[in-house]
Design an enzyme around this catalytic site. Structure first.
Site, mmCIF file in Angstrom:
data_model
loop_
_atom_site.group_PDB
_atom_site.id
_atom_site.type_symbol
_atom_site.label_atom_id
_atom_site.label_comp_id
_atom_site.label_asym_id
_atom_site.label_seq_id
_atom_site.Cartn_x
_atom_site.Cartn_y
_atom_site.Cartn_z
ATOM 1 C CB SER A 287 7.343 -7.889 3.249
ATOM 2 O OG SER A 287 6.917 -6.566 3.032
ATOM 3 C CB SER A 288 2.123 -6.225 2.701
ATOM 4 O OG SER A 288 2.755 -5.159 3.382
ATOM 5 C CB CYS A 289 6.738 -4.119 0.214
ATOM 6 S SG CYS A 289 8.135 -5.229 0.375
ATOM 7 C CE1 TYR B 86 13.007 -7.164 3.362
ATOM 8 C CE2 TYR B 86 10.753 -6.502 2.916
ATOM 9 C CZ TYR B 86 11.671 -7.201 3.691
ATOM 10 O OH TYR B 86 11.242 -7.919 4.772
ATOM 11 C CE LYS C 42 11.618 -10.783 3.200
ATOM 12 N NZ LYS C 42 11.976 -11.931 4.072
ATOM 13 C CG HIS D 86 8.938 -0.507 9.062
ATOM 14 N ND1 HIS D 86 9.696 -1.550 9.541
ATOM 15 C CD2 HIS D 86 8.983 -0.607 7.707
ATOM 16 C CE1 HIS D 86 10.171 -2.250 8.520
ATOM 17 N NE2 HIS D 86 9.753 -1.700 7.399
#
Length: 310
Positions: A108-110, A137, A141, A180
């Protein structure tokens, strides 16, 4: 991937997993292995080991994860860390044990630092502090990416990772608290329209910039990467352009057909100011998204109406 190969899509009922399954079926793959979380608890090491020993998949798409918005991430910090690490650890390790030909792990981009330069390049990973609300999270990842790199380095496994930008589409989560921003806005504008409300209030200032990719485009990108990408470094998957939350809200308002006003609750957090992916690496390989944001939101709204309004 050979058309008759055994392909395990972990998390096939989620938004991403279901998009991968649709893309595989569209391209003529016939041997897709699916298990619901009731049939196979990916958090359970013994169950995952038994499943892999029995099925021996050739390829694995690891799209299973515990996901949610800012509120969920911040509230269930232990769950997000434990469950995501457990899922990916079990699947990645068994893919190695059972000699899976290739595995694609989805992050994920986070994972990027909160204040990383924009657009986000792959080599910005671990160069700064994470956004605190979704740190658990993100750490899970990052651990998954590093596992794929480590199994590649130590055992020669062809395990790759892809980092999608913000996603939306069919089978999205429209939960009032745990969804989201884009699906949450679809739901809120729809409910405001149905109930004849004068306005919809949105968290924050409306100024943060976000990028959105239609999930079925990601599904196609995943197959493209499985066939065309085998590097150690993970690769960004996005559209390479963003818009403000305010402009997103205006677009959704128009598509849903809400006639009222948009208000902003500036006492609420904005999150990261900008999260734009650098997708040059992916574009250079020859893949670009097909679905415009306007088209995609219209398709997502149709899906929402079909599944969440009765």
């Amino acid at each position: 991937m050979e058309k008759e190969a055994k392909i395990f899509v972990a998390g096939h009922r989620g938004m991403v997993g279901s998009a991968i399954v649709r893309a595989l079926e569209n391209e003529g793959y016939v041997n897709i292995i699916k298990r619901t979380s009731k049939e196979l608890d990916l958090r359970n090491q013994a169950d995952v080991a038994a499943f892999f020993a029995d099925q021996k998949p050739d390829y694995v798409f690891l799209a299973a994860a515990k996901v949610g918005g800012i509120m969920a991430n911040n509230t269930y910090r232990a769950d997000f860390l434990y469950e995501n690490i457990a899922i990916q650890t079990n699947v990645i390790h068994q893919a190695y044990i059972q000699s899976v030909k290739k595995l694609l792990f989805l992050g994920s981009s986070c994972i990027y630092p909160k204040l990383a330069p924009q657009p986000l390049r792959e080599d910005y990973l671990l160069t700064g502090t994470l956004e605190s609300t979704n740190e658990p999270y993100a750490i899970a990842k990052i651990a998954g990416i590093k596992m794929c790199e480590a199994y590649r380095a130590q055992y020669g496994c062809n395990f790759i990772s892809a980092m999608p930008t913000n996603l939306y589409g069919l089978n999205d989560n429209y939960h009032p608290e745990n969804s989201h921003v884009l699906p949450a806005l679809i739901r809120r504008f729809h409910e405001a329209k149905i109930n004849g409300l004068p306005s919809v209030t949105i968290w924050g200032t409306g100024t943060p910039l976000r990028e959105f990719l239609y999930a079925d485009d990601l599904g196609e990108a995943c197959i493209f990467l499985m066939d065309n990408y085998s590097d150690e470094q993970f690769i960004n998957v996005g559209v390479g352009e963003d818009l403000s939350i305010e402009n997103l809200a205006k677009l959704i308002k128009k598509i849903v057909g809400f006639q009222g006003n948009i208000a902003f609750d500036k006492s609420k957090p904005d999150g990261t100011p900008r999260k734009l992916m650098d997708v040059n690496k992916l574009h250079d390989l020859g893949w670009k998204h097909k679905t415009s944001l306007k088209e995609g939101i219209a398709l997502a709204y149709e899906d929402f109406l079909a599944k969440h309004t009765h």
